[in-house]
Design a protein around this motif. Structure first.
Motif, PDB file in Angstrom:
ATOM      1  N   ARG A 564       1.514  -1.624  15.738  1.00 15.20           N
ATOM      2  CA  ARG A 564       1.615  -2.764  15.422  1.00 15.20           C
ATOM      3  C   ARG A 564       0.302  -3.479  15.093  1.00 15.20           C
ATOM      4  N   ASN A 565       0.496  -3.836  14.092  1.00 12.11           N
ATOM      5  CA  ASN A 565      -0.918  -4.293  13.184  1.00 12.11           C
ATOM      6  C   ASN A 565      -0.508  -5.535  12.355  1.00 12.11           C
ATOM      7  N   ASP A 566      -1.090  -6.608  12.641  1.00 11.24           N
ATOM      8  CA  ASP A 566      -1.025  -7.744  12.027  1.00 11.24           C
ATOM      9  C   ASP A 566      -1.160  -7.657  10.514  1.00 11.24           C
ATOM     10  N   ALA A 567      -2.317  -6.968  10.066  1.00 11.07           N
ATOM     11  CA  ALA A 567      -2.776  -6.981   8.391  1.00 11.07           C
ATOM     12  C   ALA A 567      -1.478  -6.199   7.763  1.00 11.07           C
ATOM     13  N   VAL A 568      -0.892  -5.213   8.543  1.00  9.80           N
ATOM     14  CA  VAL A 568       0.151  -4.501   7.704  1.00  9.80           C
ATOM     15  C   VAL A 568       1.341  -5.116   7.775  1.00  9.80           C
ATOM     16  N   ASN A 569       1.783  -6.048   8.778  1.00 10.64           N
ATOM     17  CA  ASN A 569       2.708  -6.695   8.914  1.00 10.64           C
ATOM     18  C   ASN A 569       2.645  -8.042   7.704  1.00 10.64           C
ATOM     19  N   ALA A 570       1.251  -8.503   7.422  1.00 12.78           N
ATOM     20  CA  ALA A 570       1.141  -9.695   6.395  1.00 12.78           C
ATOM     21  C   ALA A 570       1.426  -8.937   5.177  1.00 12.78           C
ATOM     22  N   ARG A 571       1.093  -7.888   4.909  1.00 13.86           N
ATOM     23  CA  ARG A 571       1.318  -7.132   3.631  1.00 13.86           C
ATOM     24  C   ARG A 571       2.691  -6.964   3.282  1.00 13.86           C
ATOM     25  N   ILE A 572       3.521  -6.640   4.178  1.00 20.89           N
ATOM     26  CA  ILE A 572       4.647  -6.571   4.162  1.00 20.89           C
ATOM     27  C   ILE A 572       5.617  -7.864   3.774  1.00 20.89           C
ATOM     28  N   LEU A 573       5.273  -8.747   4.433  1.00 18.30           N
ATOM     29  CA  LEU A 573       5.776 -10.188   4.226  1.00 18.30           C
ATOM     30  C   LEU A 573       5.625 -10.554   2.724  1.00 18.30           C
ATOM     31  N   GLU A 574       4.142 -10.605   2.642  1.00 19.44           N
ATOM     32  CA  GLU A 574       3.916 -11.044   1.224  1.00 19.44           C
ATOM     33  C   GLU A 574       4.695 -10.222  -0.026  1.00 19.44           C
ATOM     34  N   ALA A 575       4.781  -9.122   0.115  1.00 19.56           N
ATOM     35  CA  ALA A 575       5.608  -8.136  -0.790  1.00 19.56           C
ATOM     36  C   ALA A 575       6.918  -8.717  -0.627  1.00 19.56           C
ATOM     37  N   PHE A 576       7.648  -8.911   0.310  1.00 18.18           N
ATOM     38  CA  PHE A 576       9.116  -9.162   0.435  1.00 18.18           C
ATOM     39  C   PHE A 576       9.288 -10.684  -0.024  1.00 18.18           C
ATOM     40  N   GLU A 577       8.491 -11.469   0.009  1.00 25.15           N
ATOM     41  CA  GLU A 577       8.408 -13.073  -0.542  1.00 25.15           C
ATOM     42  C   GLU A 577       8.614 -13.041  -1.937  1.00 25.15           C
ATOM     43  N   ALA A 578       7.762 -12.018  -2.528  1.00 25.11           N
ATOM     44  CA  ALA A 578       7.555 -11.838  -3.948  1.00 25.11           C
ATOM     45  C   ALA A 578       8.814 -11.001  -4.641  1.00 25.11           C
ATOM     46  N   GLU A 579       8.957 -10.005  -3.990  1.00 32.49           N
ATOM     47  CA  GLU A 579       9.748  -8.806  -4.548  1.00 32.49           C
ATOM     48  C   GLU A 579      11.303  -8.658  -3.876  1.00 32.49           C
ATOM     49  N   GLY A 580      11.385  -9.076  -2.657  1.00 33.63           N
ATOM     50  CA  GLY A 580      12.429  -8.982  -1.864  1.00 33.63           C
ATOM     51  C   GLY A 580      12.242  -7.619  -1.205  1.00 33.63           C
ATOM     52  N   ALA A 581      13.255  -7.299  -0.244  1.00 35.31           N
ATOM     53  CA  ALA A 581      13.245  -6.233   0.659  1.00 35.31           C
ATOM     54  C   ALA A 581      13.056  -4.909   0.027  1.00 35.31           C
ATOM     55  N   ASP A 582      13.499  -4.809  -1.342  1.00 34.00           N
ATOM     56  CA  ASP A 582      13.288  -3.675  -2.344  1.00 34.00           C
ATOM     57  C   ASP A 582      12.010  -2.894  -2.346  1.00 34.00           C
ATOM     58  N   ALA A 583      10.977  -3.839  -2.071  1.00 33.47           N
ATOM     59  CA  ALA A 583       9.734  -3.561  -2.044  1.00 33.47           C
ATOM     60  C   ALA A 583       9.558  -2.291  -0.915  1.00 33.47           C
ATOM     61  N   TRP A 584      10.365  -2.179   0.029  1.00 28.91           N
ATOM     62  CA  TRP A 584      10.321  -1.301   0.987  1.00 28.91           C
ATOM     63  C   TRP A 584      10.203   0.236   0.443  1.00 28.91           C
ATOM     64  N   TYR A 585      11.246   0.455  -0.561  1.00 27.96           N
ATOM     65  CA  TYR A 585      11.827   1.270  -1.269  1.00 27.96           C
ATOM     66  C   TYR A 585      11.180   1.691  -2.345  1.00 27.96           C
ATOM     67  N   LYS A 586       9.993   0.909  -2.845  1.00 29.36           N
ATOM     68  CA  LYS A 586       9.432   1.531  -3.987  1.00 29.36           C
ATOM     69  C   LYS A 586       8.392   2.747  -3.897  1.00 29.36           C
TER      70      LYS A 586
END
Length: 1001
Positions: A564-586
């Protein structure tokens, strides 16, 4: 002779209009669609200021095929809600949306790969997801055009899609709220699992079909009993009495135990493959059980003489019949009480001793005690009254397992095969990859026969869960999944409606939401009240991933298992906003998101995806909350879907919102039932009874389909078919004729023709009174989503009050009067009617009312859909006048009934040939003498008499104080108005009456 030959037709004020009798809707409707798009009607409505927002949030259809009739009903209902609320003064917003993730689309792409001989698992996951995205995008386009063709208004240029990058970001963000507030956990419990699709399914993703299976009766030998009878002695008993009582108790205890230890508990199951996973047997507290002994058996019987069985008394006869033991082949020894059952421990039928006795390989896999446990779910309606309990494969079983600490088993793999090292059964599967039965049931049954544990088997048909995509059966299977706890305090401070998701949901249902119909409340309340924790995870590729990390080596119950880490969560959301959920699999995603905040080697990345119901349940966040055309408080004024969505979208939206915003995301829920064919049967391809909306539109036009929706009691199952649509089309034609008459009579109406209500004749003021009544009915009906009630009220008014009464009477004045006050008043009322009927009907008959409106008010920017309902002055209501005209109309019905008899008998051809005498009471006479009753009855003359009616006078049973005697009219027929009057031929213009002579002068 001159009067007879003069043609006065050109002197009449006959209706003039280009409005066609034949609608030609299939060909003409696309032109109006193009016109609305060119004008930008939806956008123009948003420019109206000072209006209260009203938001209908669209439950997203799934983007994977053409529309069916249920889609059409749903979207048309929504359109009528939006249009009616807009015309009642709201800023009614409608953002259409689509559900784009999930198994149905993934399954289609897998089929494409399989057709090419490729394995989906060999394809790069991002490439695979892109194929899914393209597939969904294609069907979004197809469905959008189909919805628009139905006349559905909305923000079609900017719909919401769950696969849009911002949507995927918000879905992940909403999931992270569950992660951070502590309600997310990883657990292991039975879920509905599709072995063919290798994923867990939600209840909404399964359907129930009949299938055949082997039902079996199996004996579990009693291993031990700890039962002892309590001894109760009177106060002050002597030692001798006490010892005697204890000795008696020991004898009873030993007798009972000796009998029970040689008995076997009989269970019944329709899933033989679960026997290797058995961990307990449950009994019912309120069931009567007996100990039975076999005393005689026929040949080919698995029971043996001397066997003793424990079974529910109510089911004993049925069991022994299935075991091929005749009625005289068994006897009941005694009753067995529940406390005695609770003291028993059984052996698993595949325990080591049983295997050795059958000369089978020795294994200790099933060498454990099988306890007897009470269970509220046990009944004696079928089976044996004892329930074989496998905690890994059923909800009730799991609940018993948790309560009593029973171990979970992991014998079944994702593909429904037994783990390879399971004795005897390793590798056998419950279902083959094509969904057909595998060898697991047979293998288990054969082994039970070998060890002598099977007493009966029977091939039966059961209703069982199937995947609605693959159509293959699903099984209850214990799998590690991610859950949202619905009974754990959320701890987010949003506690107005409670502290847990369940409490918030139940209180929202009763305190926040209005239900149409009200039964919807009961259904959702019962579901949420009884439901288990929410399974969030699926084991697939196309969707939004569970954006979380787990600590290596930690257990799911450990406090630090989840990162549970706010900074990690924020980076995930920033990537999803720009690239979509595909970012999780790259490549490099794990390192990218963890960054330098934590040691990346300490954590594993989770690759399960979120259940699509979490996607759609989150739509309130990225549509209502985030969009400019959303809602001010992030809530919808109404959700409107089919009744199946009580377990679907209504349900998931409620749970999701209660976990993230503390309450329901909607203020009202409207539920429609299912559409059946004309015979009341469910539509299916196999029956060939599917009615596609596109076909109805092609044959009749979208407005006929819309009118079918408007005339349907959508709250209950309803029908559609050729005969029903023909009836709807007939109602449409009658209504169209009414509107055509109005248009023709208003062809040259101007403001100089307008008459104030106070200056109108009573008949016109009566029409205004009816409009005042109807205005309330229409507005109230639309506000309550009662479209059937609204249409029926308008249709009855148009066809009965107007066409059959008011128009019928006033045709004479409209056609034949000169520039009289009566004619002006009538045309003023027609104008008033026009402005109300066209607008009231516009939400339902969107195309036709546009056509009618443009016939009077053409213009580049003109549209009835840019108008509001016309305001109706309160002083139009006149109850006293209405009561008077009720008397007039009743009397008129008797007169028209009497004339119809003469017309049928061919005594007259038209009512103007008559001048009857009407016998009424003095009270009724006072009313009729104040009106031109001959005009009301469309006769050339009429006599009102208070004398007693002669025998044979015509009467109606429901109008006791009116009778009619027919008489012919005296005089000549006016060549202009066709009335038969004595003065015809005595005026300046030949062959006309005095009224027509004045009109011609």
């Amino acid at each position: 002779m001159c009067a007879e030959t003069t043609d006065y037709k050109d002197t009449l004020n006959l209706p003039r209009t280009d409005f066609p009798m034949r609608a030609g809707l299939p060909k003409r409707e696309p032109d109006w669609l193009a016109r609305w798009e060119e004008i930008g009607v939806y956008d123009k409505l948003r420019e109206k200021e000072g209006r209260t927002p009203f938001t209908l949030h669209d439950g997203p259809p799934y983007a994977n095929g053409n529309l069916h009739i249920g889609h059409a009903l749903n979207k048309i209902l929504k359109d009528m809600v939006v249009r009616s609320h807009q015309m009642m003064g709201h800023d009614a917003r409608y953002v259409p949306g689509w559900d784009c993730h999930g198994l149905p689309i993934e399954w289609k792409i897998e089929e494409q790969y399989r057709a090419k001989g490729q394995n989906k698992d060999d394809v790069d996951v991002v490439d695979f997801r892109q194929e899914c995205r393209k597939f969904a995008d294609h069907w979004v386009g197809v469905q959008r055009d189909e919805f628009k063709r139905l006349g559905v208004t909305g923000n079609w240029s900017d719909p919401y899609l769950t696969m849009n990058f911002h949507a995927e970001r918000v879905i992940a963000e909403e999931f992270q709220k569950f992660l951070m507030n502590g309600t997310l956990y990883q657990g292991s419990k039975p879920v509905m699992w599709s072995p063919v699709e290798k994923t867990a399914l939600a209840e909404a993703e399964v359907e129930y079909h009949d299938r055949q299976t082997d039902a079996i009766w199996v004996k579990f030998p009693v291993k031990a009993s700890n039962y002892s009878e309590a001894v109760t002695l009177p106060y002050g008993s002597s030692k001798e009495v006490e010892n005697a009582a204890l000795e008696k108790s020991r004898k009873v205890w030993k007798k009972h135990n000796d009998e029970l230890k040689t008995a076997a508990v009989i269970i019944f199951t329709t899933t033989p493959w679960t026997i290797p996973q058995n961990r307990a047997i449950c009994f019912g507290d309120h069931i009567s059980y007996g100990l039975y002994e076999v005393i005689k058996t026929p040949e080919e019987c698995w029971a043996r003489v001397g066997d003793k069985y424990l079974i529910a008394d109510k089911l004993a006869d049925e069991f022994f019949a299935n075991a091929r033991v005749d009625q005289d082949g068994f006897q009941r020894i005694r009753q067995v009480h529940n406390d005695q059952l609770a003291a028993l421990k059984c052996s698993h039928p595949l325990n080591a001793d049983a295997l050795l006795h059958a000369n089978l390989d020795y294994h200790v896999e099933w060498d454990f005690d099988v306890p007897m446990l009470p269970g509220d779910h046990v009944t004696d309606d079928a089976g044996t009254g004892f329930v074989h309990t496998a905690p890994s494969h059923g909800d009730d079983d799991y609940a018993i397992g948790v309560k009593h600490g029973l171990p979970m088993t992991y014998n079944i793999l994702d593909d429904s095969s037994y783990r390879a090292d399971l004795p005897f059964f390793g590798g056998e599967c419950i279902l083959k990859p094509n969904g057909k039965p595998g060898g697991a049931n047979k293998a288990v049954i054969d082994k039970l026969v070998e060890v002598g544990a099977l007493l009966a088997r029977k091939r039966i048909t059961i209703s069982d869960a199937h995947s609605w995509r693959s159509k293959a059966p699903v099984i209850r299977l214990n799998r590690p999944q991610w859950f949202a706890s619905i009974d754990k305090a959320v701890g987010d401070g949003q506690d107005t409606y409670g502290t847990t998701i369940r409490e918030r949901a139940l209180r929202s249902i009763d305190e926040l939401v209005t239900w149409t119909p009200k039964t919807g409340r009961n259904r959702l309340y019962a579901m949420i009240e009884a439901r288990p924790d929410w399974v969030l995870s699926r084991q697939r590729a196309w969707g939004v991933p569970l954006t979380c990390f787990t600590k290596k080596g930690a257990q799911p119950t450990d406090p630090d298992y989840l990162l549970r880490n706010d900074a990690v969560n924020a980076r995930i959301l920033e990537a999803f906003e720009a690239e979509g959920a595909d970012a999780w699999y790259k490549d490099g995603a794990k390192a990218r998101f963890l960054g330098n905040d934590v040691n990346r080697d300490d954590y594993d990345q989770v690759f399960d995806i979120l259940d699509v119901w979490f996607d759609s349940g989150s739509t309130h966040a990225f549509v209502l909350r985030d969009r400019e055309d959303g809602s001010e408080d992030g809530m919808a004024d109404v959700y409107l879907e089919g009744t199946d969505q009580h377990r679907g979208w209504f349900h998931s939206s409620m749970l999701q919102a209660c976990g993230t915003m503390g309450h329901a995301p909607y203020r009202a829920v409207v539920t429609h039932a299912f559409t059946l064919d004309g015979k009341g049967e469910k539509m299916s391809k196999s029956l060939g009874n599917i009615i596609a909306p596109a076909e109805v539109v092609k044959q009749y036009g979208a407005d006929i389909l819309r009118l079918w929706v408007a005339t349907t009691d959508y709250k209950h199952d309803h029908r559609i078919g050729d005969e029903i649509l023909k009836g709807v089309a007939d109602s449409y034609r009658r209504l169209r004729n009414t509107l055509r008459f109005m248009l023709g009579s208003l062809s040259d109406f101007t403001e100089t023709d307008r008459v104030e209500p106070a200056e109108m004749p009573e008949l016109e003021r009566w029409v205004l009174h009816r409009l005042a009544e109807l205005d309330g009915v229409v507005r109230d009906g639309y506000a309550k989503y009662d479209f059937q009630g609204v249409f029926q009220a308008i249709f009855t008014f148009a066809t009965v009050d107007l066409s059959a009464f008011y128009f019928d009477i006033r045709k004479d004045a409209l056609y034949c009067d000169g520039d009289t006050a009566r004619r002006k008043a009538a045309r003023t009322v027609l104008d008033i009617l026009f402005h109300r009927l066209t607008r009231w009907l516009a939400p339902m008959l969107a195309f036709t009312m546009e056509e009618v409106w443009l016939e009077r008010f053409p213009g580049d920017d003109s549209s009835v859909h840019l108008e509001d309902f016309a305001e109706t002055p309160d002083d139009w209501a006149d109850a006293e006048l209405a009561a008077k005209w009720s008397v007039v109309r009743k009397a008129r019905r008797v007169v028209t009934g009497a004339l119809e008899v003469e017309r049928t008998n061919k005594v007259i051809g038209a009512s103007l040939e008559a001048a009857p005498t009407v016998y009424v009471t003095a009270e009724v006479a006072k009313v009729l003498e104040t009106v031109a009753f001959d005009d009301m009855c469309i006769t050339s003359g009429i006599t009102v008499s208070t004398d007693a009616a002669p025998d044979g006078a015509f009467r109606l049973d429901d109008v006791a104080d009116v009778a009619v005697v027919f008489a012919r009219a005296d005089g000549e027929k006016c060549q202009r108005c066709w009335k038969i009057l004595p003065d015809v031929g005595s005026h300046t213009h030949p062959g006309v009456c005095g009224r027509c002579d004045s009109a011609l002068t």
